[in-house]
Write a protein that holds these residues in place. Structure first.
Motif, PDB file in Angstrom:
ATOM      1  N   VAL A   1       5.322  16.299  12.997  1.00 44.18           N
ATOM      2  CA  VAL A   1       5.542  17.296  12.385  1.00 44.18           C
ATOM      3  C   VAL A   1       6.245  16.635  11.360  1.00 44.18           C
ATOM      4  CG1 VAL A   1       6.882  19.740  11.960  1.00 44.18           C
ATOM      5  CG2 VAL A   1       5.618  19.248  14.031  1.00 44.18           C
ATOM      6  N   TYR A   2       7.252  15.210  11.934  1.00 47.33           N
ATOM      7  CA  TYR A   2       7.974  14.664  11.236  1.00 47.33           C
ATOM      8  C   TYR A   2       7.311  13.861  10.085  1.00 47.33           C
ATOM      9  CZ  TYR A   2      12.710  12.870  10.201  1.00 47.33           C
ATOM     10  OH  TYR A   2      13.304  11.403   9.409  1.00 47.33           O
TER      11      TYR A   2
ATOM     12  N   PRO B   1      11.992  27.277  12.391  1.00 50.96           N
ATOM     13  CA  PRO B   1      12.197  26.458  11.294  1.00 50.96           C
ATOM     14  C   PRO B   1      12.718  26.722  10.642  1.00 50.96           C
ATOM     15  CG  PRO B   1       9.786  27.429  11.521  1.00 50.96           C
ATOM     16  CD  PRO B   1      10.369  27.960  12.971  1.00 50.96           C
ATOM     17  N   GLY B   2      12.598  25.716   9.392  1.00 55.44           N
ATOM     18  CA  GLY B   2      12.973  26.537   8.557  1.00 55.44           C
ATOM     19  C   GLY B   2      14.636  26.082   7.680  1.00 55.44           C
TER      20      GLY B   2
ATOM     21  N   GLY C   1      15.664  20.922   9.820  1.00 51.84           N
ATOM     22  CA  GLY C   1      14.469  20.074   9.984  1.00 51.84           C
ATOM     23  C   GLY C   1      13.817  19.325   8.392  1.00 51.84           C
ATOM     24  N   PRO C   2      13.516  20.757   7.127  1.00 51.36           N
ATOM     25  CA  PRO C   2      14.137  20.277   6.398  1.00 51.36           C
ATOM     26  C   PRO C   2      14.274  19.541   5.516  1.00 51.36           C
ATOM     27  CG  PRO C   2      13.066  22.199   6.353  1.00 51.36           C
ATOM     28  CD  PRO C   2      13.232  22.159   8.132  1.00 51.36           C
TER      29      PRO C   2
ATOM     30  N   ILE D   1      11.371   3.812  11.903  1.00 54.88           N
ATOM     31  CA  ILE D   1      10.533   3.826  13.034  1.00 54.88           C
ATOM     32  C   ILE D   1      11.137   4.892  13.680  1.00 54.88           C
ATOM     33  CG2 ILE D   1      10.274   2.488  15.083  1.00 54.88           C
ATOM     34  CD1 ILE D   1      11.832   0.131  13.657  1.00 54.88           C
TER      35      ILE D   1
ATOM     36  N   ILE E   1      21.926   9.086  17.838  1.00 50.57           N
ATOM     37  CA  ILE E   1      20.526   9.509  16.119  1.00 50.57           C
ATOM     38  C   ILE E   1      21.572  10.816  15.904  1.00 50.57           C
ATOM     39  CG2 ILE E   1      19.045  10.812  17.230  1.00 50.57           C
ATOM     40  CD1 ILE E   1      17.416   9.250  15.643  1.00 50.57           C
TER      41      ILE E   1
ATOM     42  N   ARG F   1      11.110   7.973  16.641  1.00 46.58           N
ATOM     43  CA  ARG F   1      11.895   7.782  17.535  1.00 46.58           C
ATOM     44  C   ARG F   1      11.353   8.832  19.087  1.00 46.58           C
ATOM     45  NH1 ARG F   1      17.176   6.932  19.745  1.00 46.58           N
ATOM     46  NH2 ARG F   1      17.953   4.853  18.213  1.00 46.58           N
TER      47      ARG F   1
ATOM     48  N   GLU G   1      16.877   5.217   7.406  1.00 43.30           N
ATOM     49  CA  GLU G   1      17.283   6.224   8.779  1.00 43.30           C
ATOM     50  C   GLU G   1      18.396   5.856   8.623  1.00 43.30           C
ATOM     51  OE1 GLU G   1      15.323   6.785  11.900  1.00 43.30           O
ATOM     52  OE2 GLU G   1      15.767   8.280  11.939  1.00 43.30           O
TER      53      GLU G   1
ATOM     54  N   THR H   1      19.956  13.567  10.065  1.00 44.33           N
ATOM     55  CA  THR H   1      19.857  14.817  10.519  1.00 44.33           C
ATOM     56  C   THR H   1      21.045  14.786  11.163  1.00 44.33           C
ATOM     57  OG1 THR H   1      17.837  14.340  12.384  1.00 44.33           O
ATOM     58  CG2 THR H   1      19.340  15.887  12.821  1.00 44.33           C
TER      59      THR H   1
ATOM     60  N   ILE I   1      14.733  20.953  18.332  1.00 40.91           N
ATOM     61  CA  ILE I   1      13.119  21.107  17.533  1.00 40.91           C
ATOM     62  C   ILE I   1      12.372  21.444  19.195  1.00 40.91           C
ATOM     63  CG2 ILE I   1      11.377  20.883  16.434  1.00 40.91           C
ATOM     64  CD1 ILE I   1      13.248  21.188  14.080  1.00 40.91           C
TER      65      ILE I   1
ATOM     66  N   ASN J   1       5.792  15.939   7.231  1.00 42.18           N
ATOM     67  CA  ASN J   1       6.631  16.966   6.452  1.00 42.18           C
ATOM     68  C   ASN J   1       7.107  15.506   5.716  1.00 42.18           C
ATOM     69  OD1 ASN J   1       6.277  18.809   6.907  1.00 42.18           O
ATOM     70  ND2 ASN J   1       7.375  19.351   9.071  1.00 42.18           N
TER      71      ASN J   1
HETATM   72  N1  LIG Z   1      13.845   7.409  14.594  1.00 38.58           N
HETATM   73  C1  LIG Z   1      14.326   9.191  13.787  1.00 38.58           C
HETATM   74  N2  LIG Z   1      14.677   9.976  13.747  1.00 38.58           N
HETATM   75  C2  LIG Z   1      14.063  11.312  13.849  1.00 38.58           C
HETATM   76  O1  LIG Z   1      14.882  12.033  13.182  1.00 38.58           O
HETATM   77  C3  LIG Z   1      13.205  12.144  14.439  1.00 38.58           C
HETATM   78  C4  LIG Z   1      12.402  11.577  15.366  1.00 38.58           C
HETATM   79  N3  LIG Z   1      13.011   9.693  15.231  1.00 38.58           N
HETATM   80  N4  LIG Z   1      11.629  11.265  16.157  1.00 38.58           N
HETATM   81  C5  LIG Z   1      11.987  12.873  16.423  1.00 38.58           C
HETATM   82  C6  LIG Z   1      12.208  13.543  15.732  1.00 38.58           C
HETATM   83  C7  LIG Z   1      11.949  15.553  15.085  1.00 38.58           C
HETATM   84  N5  LIG Z   1      12.692  15.043  14.265  1.00 38.58           N
HETATM   85  C8  LIG Z   1      12.102  15.988  13.495  1.00 38.58           C
HETATM   86  C9  LIG Z   1      12.368  16.231  11.650  1.00 38.58           C
HETATM   87  C10 LIG Z   1      12.372  17.425  10.992  1.00 38.58           C
HETATM   88  C11 LIG Z   1      11.424  18.281  11.710  1.00 38.58           C
HETATM   89  C12 LIG Z   1      10.730  19.422  10.422  1.00 38.58           C
HETATM   90  O2  LIG Z   1      10.517  18.735   9.638  1.00 38.58           O
HETATM   91  N6  LIG Z   1      10.716  20.377  10.713  1.00 38.58           N
HETATM   92  C13 LIG Z   1      10.275  21.826   9.687  1.00 38.58           C
HETATM   93  C14 LIG Z   1       8.854  21.896  10.947  1.00 38.58           C
HETATM   94  C15 LIG Z   1       8.542  22.804   9.822  1.00 38.58           C
HETATM   95  C16 LIG Z   1       6.417  23.108  10.503  1.00 38.58           C
HETATM   96  O3  LIG Z   1       6.130  23.446  11.282  1.00 38.58           O
HETATM   97  O4  LIG Z   1       6.330  22.039   9.533  1.00 38.58           O
HETATM   98  C17 LIG Z   1      11.411  22.557  10.119  1.00 38.58           C
HETATM   99  O5  LIG Z   1      12.176  22.452  10.709  1.00 38.58           O
HETATM  100  O6  LIG Z   1      10.878  23.682   9.896  1.00 38.58           O
HETATM  101  C18 LIG Z   1      10.733  18.806  12.886  1.00 38.58           C
HETATM  102  C19 LIG Z   1      11.122  17.490  13.240  1.00 38.58           C
HETATM  103  C20 LIG Z   1      12.791  14.144  13.519  1.00 38.58           C
HETATM  104  N7  LIG Z   1      13.231  13.353  14.509  1.00 38.58           N
END
Ligand SMILES: Nc1nc(=O)c2c([nH]1)NC[C@@H]1CN(c3ccc(C(=O)N[C@@H](CCC(=O)O)C(=O)O)cc3)C=[N+]21
Ligand SMILES: NC(=O)C1=CN([C@@H]2O[C@H](COP(=O)(O)OP(=O)(O)OC[C@H]3O[C@@H](n4cnc5c(N)ncnc54)[C@H](OP(=O)(O)O)[C@@H]3O)[C@@H](O)[C@H]2O)C=CC1
Length: 294
Positions: free
Chosen positions: A50-51, A265-266, A269-270, A98, A171, A100, A122, A143, A233, A54
């Motif tokens: 998903v990340y 969501p919303g 994450g975004p 990169i 992180i 994780r 990052e 984040t 998440i 997006n």
């Molecule tokens: N090096 C690294 N840095 C990270 O920051 C990192 C990672 N690895 N590994 C995975 C996790 C998870 N993560 C997310 C970030 C945004 C959404 C995101 O955009 N979420 C939307 C989802 C919407 C949809 O469903 O499309 C929301 O919450 O609205 C999800 C998950 C970052 N991570």
């Protein structure tokens, strides 16, 4: 006819992201020959899908070239490091992230250290993350920066604010706590050895949660009117057998007590995605200033 009014307690992360990406677009519109943002996944990791999806969308909206790279799960540490070093020297690449987690045989910390600080979009190279201690937060982990951005969205003054950060990962929780301190907040950090998380979170003006447990934060754990930033998440299967993303907060119940809350969501994450793109713009400005690119 009844009209459904928007719930003003919900902080709209998509709106914040739109604003940040629009600012980035203003910048990219002025550039020609921008290098690309390279996003690396090692092995098949569902958590990152998903990340990365997006990221591609965010980059497109901001007018930033983007490339997703998938490395085989069996790539060796040496091979991975070599490719990163080549990327550092490749002028057509603006920045590298990169994802994780990585397979167990990969030393992810060492790889993140190999990303040159000027390309570390990052902010996870120890040099970048170390700068946060000096309140130099322009290139911070996305984040953590997103949580600060969303707290600011409430209009609360961070100076002297009582913030409880639940989770202390390298992180998210640790950099977020540092950044909140840089903003003048009084920060308490809780983790799995904390004797009573609720005792701390109940007296906070703002509770930030990043533990990775669906429904961890309930309504009895916050002070009425507090702001709640839900970083979690978690993928769960709902009653109908469908996959669904939920945060670490019991959103519906907590909304009845909170003053503000970020939905999942919303929410975070975004904004995380938008900050990654903004970090790439910061990296571009720094590379120009350093004479790497013109
Ligand atoms: N090096 C690294 N840095 C990270 O920051 C990192 C990672 N690895 N590994 C995975 C996790 C998870 N993560 C997310 C970030 C945004 C959404 C995101 O955009 N979420 C939307 C989802 C919407 C949809 O469903 O499309 C929301 O919450 O609205 C999800 C998950 C970052 N991570
Ligand atoms: N929205 C976004 O952009 C992002 C969301 N995430 C999500 O945020 C969540 C956390 O991610 P991440 O920080 O990487 O996860 P980690 O698993 O690395 O860290 C979890 C943290 O929560 C703490 N913790 C675990 N159980 C408890 C408990 N019962 N009480 C108090 N603290 C506890 C752990 O403490 P200890 O170390 O002491 O065990 C640890 O510090 C996940 O859901 C992840 O998917 C992550 C990155 C970005």
């Amino acid at each position: 006819m009844t009209q459904t009014l928007p719930d003003h307690r919900l902080i709209d992360g998509r709106n914040v992201a739109r604003r940040i990406l629009a600012e980035c677009k203003d910048y990219t519109d002025e550039q020609n020959n921008l290098g690309r943002l390279v996003s690396i996944c090692i092995g098949d990791v569902p958590e990152t899908e998903v990340y990365v999806r997006n990221q591609a969308r965010g980059a497109e909206r901001a007018g930033l070239p983007f490339e997703q790279v998938n490395w085989d799960a069996n790539i060796t540490q040496d091979e991975a490091k070599q490719i990163i070093q080549q990327m550092n020297d490749d002028a057509s690449i603006l920045g590298v992230i990169i994802q994780r987690p990585a397979p167990a045989h990969i030393n992810i910390r060492s790889l993140q250290s190999a990303v040159h600080p000027l390309k570390d979009v990052e902010g996870m190279n120890p040099a970048s993350i170390g700068n946060i201690v000096y309140s130099d937060v322009a290139l911070a982990p996305c984040t953590a920066a997103a949580s600060v951005e969303l707290i600011k969205e409430t209009g609360l003054n961070l100076e002297g604010l009582e913030v409880v950060m639940i989770g202390h990962s390298e992180i998210v929780g640790k950099p977020a706590a540092m950044m909140l301190m840089a903003e003048g907040a009084t920060v308490t950090v809780c983790h799995h050895l904390t004797r009573s998380v609720a005792m701390h979170s109940r007296r906070a003006d703002v509770v930030v949660v990043a533990v990775g447990i669906a429904g961890f934060l309930g309504p009895d754990m916050i002070k009425p009117g507090a702001a709640v930033i839900d970083i979690g998440i978690n993928q769960i299967t709902d009653e109908d057998g469908n996959f669904k993303i939920v945060g670490d907060v019991q959103t519906q119940a907590v909304t009845e007590v909170a003053g503000w809350i970020t939905p999942v969501p919303g929410g975070v994450g975004p904004v995380t995605v938008a900050i990654l793109i903004r970090n790439a713009i910061v990296a571009h400005k720094r590379q120009v200033a350093a004479g790497w690119i013109s």
